[in-house]
Scaffold this active site. Sequence first.
Site, PDB file in Angstrom:
ATOM      1  N   HIS A   1       0.761  -1.263   0.165  1.00 31.36           N
ATOM      2  CA  HIS A   1      -0.024   0.124   0.109  1.00 31.36           C
ATOM      3  C   HIS A   1       0.782   1.323   0.030  1.00 31.36           C
ATOM      4  O   HIS A   1       0.735   2.055   0.690  1.00 31.36           O
ATOM      5  CB  HIS A   1      -0.967   0.128   1.259  1.00 31.36           C
ATOM      6  CG  HIS A   1      -2.131  -0.758   1.148  1.00 31.36           C
ATOM      7  ND1 HIS A   1      -2.669  -1.561   2.293  1.00 31.36           N
ATOM      8  CD2 HIS A   1      -2.541  -1.759  -0.028  1.00 31.36           C
ATOM      9  CE1 HIS A   1      -3.425  -2.436   1.760  1.00 31.36           C
ATOM     10  NE2 HIS A   1      -3.571  -2.519   0.443  1.00 31.36           N
TER      11      HIS A   1
ATOM     12  N   ASP B   1      -9.651  -0.223 -11.673  1.00 31.45           N
ATOM     13  CA  ASP B   1      -8.376  -0.615 -10.820  1.00 31.45           C
ATOM     14  C   ASP B   1      -7.439  -1.483 -11.527  1.00 31.45           C
ATOM     15  O   ASP B   1      -7.689  -2.690 -11.747  1.00 31.45           O
ATOM     16  CB  ASP B   1      -8.754  -1.339  -9.763  1.00 31.45           C
ATOM     17  CG  ASP B   1      -8.022  -1.739  -8.725  1.00 31.45           C
ATOM     18  OD1 ASP B   1      -6.621  -1.342  -8.788  1.00 31.45           O
ATOM     19  OD2 ASP B   1      -8.154  -2.583  -7.921  1.00 31.45           O
TER      20      ASP B   1
ATOM     21  N   HIS C   1      -0.889 -11.623  -0.921  1.00 30.72           N
ATOM     22  CA  HIS C   1      -2.195 -10.894  -1.050  1.00 30.72           C
ATOM     23  C   HIS C   1      -3.121 -12.002  -1.943  1.00 30.72           C
ATOM     24  O   HIS C   1      -2.429 -13.059  -2.467  1.00 30.72           O
ATOM     25  CB  HIS C   1      -2.343  -9.711  -1.623  1.00 30.72           C
ATOM     26  CG  HIS C   1      -1.882  -9.511  -2.810  1.00 30.72           C
ATOM     27  ND1 HIS C   1      -2.577  -9.798  -4.027  1.00 30.72           N
ATOM     28  CD2 HIS C   1      -0.595  -8.888  -3.469  1.00 30.72           C
ATOM     29  CE1 HIS C   1      -1.686  -9.386  -5.125  1.00 30.72           C
ATOM     30  NE2 HIS C   1      -0.564  -8.924  -4.839  1.00 30.72           N
TER      31      HIS C   1
ATOM     32  N   HIS D   1     -10.654  -9.105  -6.191  1.00 30.47           N
ATOM     33  CA  HIS D   1     -11.783  -8.386  -5.246  1.00 30.47           C
ATOM     34  C   HIS D   1     -12.701  -7.951  -6.297  1.00 30.47           C
ATOM     35  O   HIS D   1     -12.632  -7.622  -7.479  1.00 30.47           O
ATOM     36  CB  HIS D   1     -11.286  -7.481  -4.412  1.00 30.47           C
ATOM     37  CG  HIS D   1     -10.588  -6.181  -5.102  1.00 30.47           C
ATOM     38  ND1 HIS D   1     -11.037  -5.422  -5.888  1.00 30.47           N
ATOM     39  CD2 HIS D   1      -9.184  -5.956  -5.157  1.00 30.47           C
ATOM     40  CE1 HIS D   1     -10.172  -4.481  -6.321  1.00 30.47           C
ATOM     41  NE2 HIS D   1      -9.025  -5.018  -5.961  1.00 30.47           N
TER      42      HIS D   1
ATOM     43  N   TYR E   1       6.702 -10.395  -5.005  1.00 34.13           N
ATOM     44  CA  TYR E   1       7.266  -9.297  -4.226  1.00 34.13           C
ATOM     45  C   TYR E   1       8.509  -9.670  -3.670  1.00 34.13           C
ATOM     46  O   TYR E   1       8.613 -10.431  -2.930  1.00 34.13           O
ATOM     47  CB  TYR E   1       6.474  -8.560  -3.147  1.00 34.13           C
ATOM     48  CG  TYR E   1       5.084  -8.429  -3.800  1.00 34.13           C
ATOM     49  CD1 TYR E   1       5.033  -7.109  -4.430  1.00 34.13           C
ATOM     50  CD2 TYR E   1       3.971  -9.179  -3.826  1.00 34.13           C
ATOM     51  CE1 TYR E   1       3.603  -6.685  -5.041  1.00 34.13           C
ATOM     52  CE2 TYR E   1       2.749  -9.047  -4.237  1.00 34.13           C
ATOM     53  CZ  TYR E   1       2.480  -7.687  -4.994  1.00 34.13           C
ATOM     54  OH  TYR E   1       1.503  -7.310  -5.782  1.00 34.13           O
TER      55      TYR E   1
ATOM     56  N   GLU F   1      -2.643  -6.299 -12.956  1.00 34.01           N
ATOM     57  CA  GLU F   1      -4.001  -6.245 -12.290  1.00 34.01           C
ATOM     58  C   GLU F   1      -5.041  -5.840 -13.676  1.00 34.01           C
ATOM     59  O   GLU F   1      -4.654  -4.715 -14.141  1.00 34.01           O
ATOM     60  CB  GLU F   1      -4.069  -5.327 -11.263  1.00 34.01           C
ATOM     61  CG  GLU F   1      -5.537  -5.188 -10.984  1.00 34.01           C
ATOM     62  CD  GLU F   1      -5.801  -4.243  -9.645  1.00 34.01           C
ATOM     63  OE1 GLU F   1      -4.979  -3.561  -9.378  1.00 34.01           O
ATOM     64  OE2 GLU F   1      -6.692  -4.540  -8.868  1.00 34.01           O
TER      65      GLU F   1
END
Length: 436
Positions: A239, A267, A346, A350, A384, A403
């Site tokens: 984030h 997004d 993660h 969503h 990551y 994404e």
Amino acid sequence: MNTKELLKRRKMLMRMVGHKGVAIIPSAKSVPRNRDVDHIFRQDSDFLYLTGFEEPNALALLLPDKGGDQYILFCRERDVEQEIWNGYREGLEGAKKNYFANKAYAISQMDEILPRLLSDRERIFYPMGRDASFDSKVINWVKQSRGSYQAAKHTMHELRSLDYLLHDMRLYKSRSEVSLMRKAAKVSISAHQRAMQACKPGMHEYEVEAELLYEFKKAGCVPAYPSIVGGGSNACILHYIENSQMLNDGELLLIDAGAEYQGYASDITRTFPINGVFSKIQREVYELVLEAQIAAIRKVKPGNHWNDPHQEAVKVLTKGLVSLGLLKGKPAKLIRDEEYRQFYMHRTGHWLGLDVHDVGDYRFDEEWRLLEPGMTLTVEPGLYLARAKGVPKCFWNMGIRIEDDVLVTKDGNQVITEKLTRDPDEIETLMAATVH
Ligand code: GLY
Ligand code: MN
Ligand code: MN
């Protein structure tokens, strides 16, 4: 504003709330930022979905009745003095004429009028537990409604959460909602392309962010969430929104940014080389994430469940991590032991809609929800590889996520952000064609 569709939504909700029930939906509040300055106002998504009304300090009431459904809007009254300072208000007339409320009352009279309206209602649906002060307001209205009518009769009030009904409605997007989401996606695509073409070593992350914001604003959009523009190791902070550092030659830049158009979010994440050319090792890891994303998107289709795309992404990533030498052992066991979480911590997506992390249940009891046409979701695997013991140096400071926004269709899915390339060769070509 799609008046007919708003009416249809209210009707549908009233049918579910039923005779003797009531739904209470408050608007968002203005939130102070610092002395005499408020945060930019964003309407509450539930309220917007049912009313289309953009002002703060309002409340909608849906009262289904055999004798005729009632849609009541409490809002601010017109006020010449206030409107000079803070702009036009619809007022009670506007609420009826332009927003089709059957009745409109001044919000200042809410505490006086509401108990009366609740007195013959047996079930009260409202956004329970979201705002403690609103929860206590509802309880007080109920108490007062009992007080004034006690002598006549005793109403059995049942307080229920509205979310279960309303959020299930919001999960299935109509054609007009999908077209707003396509528009938001289109603007985000231009923004990402512009950012890729502007990016150069030595620039700061905020300068690249400015390119995104320029495209959003130019198209009448706002960011759907604070943009993440993370160079090098910053891409490993999930984030990261400071966007304050310099971009280094030879490192990657991760941008997670989406426009919001008429309340609807997009997004998108893309990751690309700051100097315009992937190194061999960067390309290898990038292609693994891309393979995982393509495989996950293939799993988005009616009949598959919510977790299928995630499981597929985890499978591809874990196998790839073994090939790269970052994990050791059998993929099946590494997945069972969740070893991949060191590099992929993660979930793969969503729901997406009026909220970037949109409403709707992901599972019923122990079962994952089945995907159905009209649902929209993101698919966003990543890896990551921060500086850490056991991670070879050649991988350090690489954070890669890809994404896209996906609509479930009758036959499978449609990637509504597909016009923004993910192909590493095409990214390099686009970046070489610098426009400014
Ligand atoms: N931009 C927020 C997310 O990707 O979930
Ligand atoms: Mn997302
Ligand atoms: Mn994102």
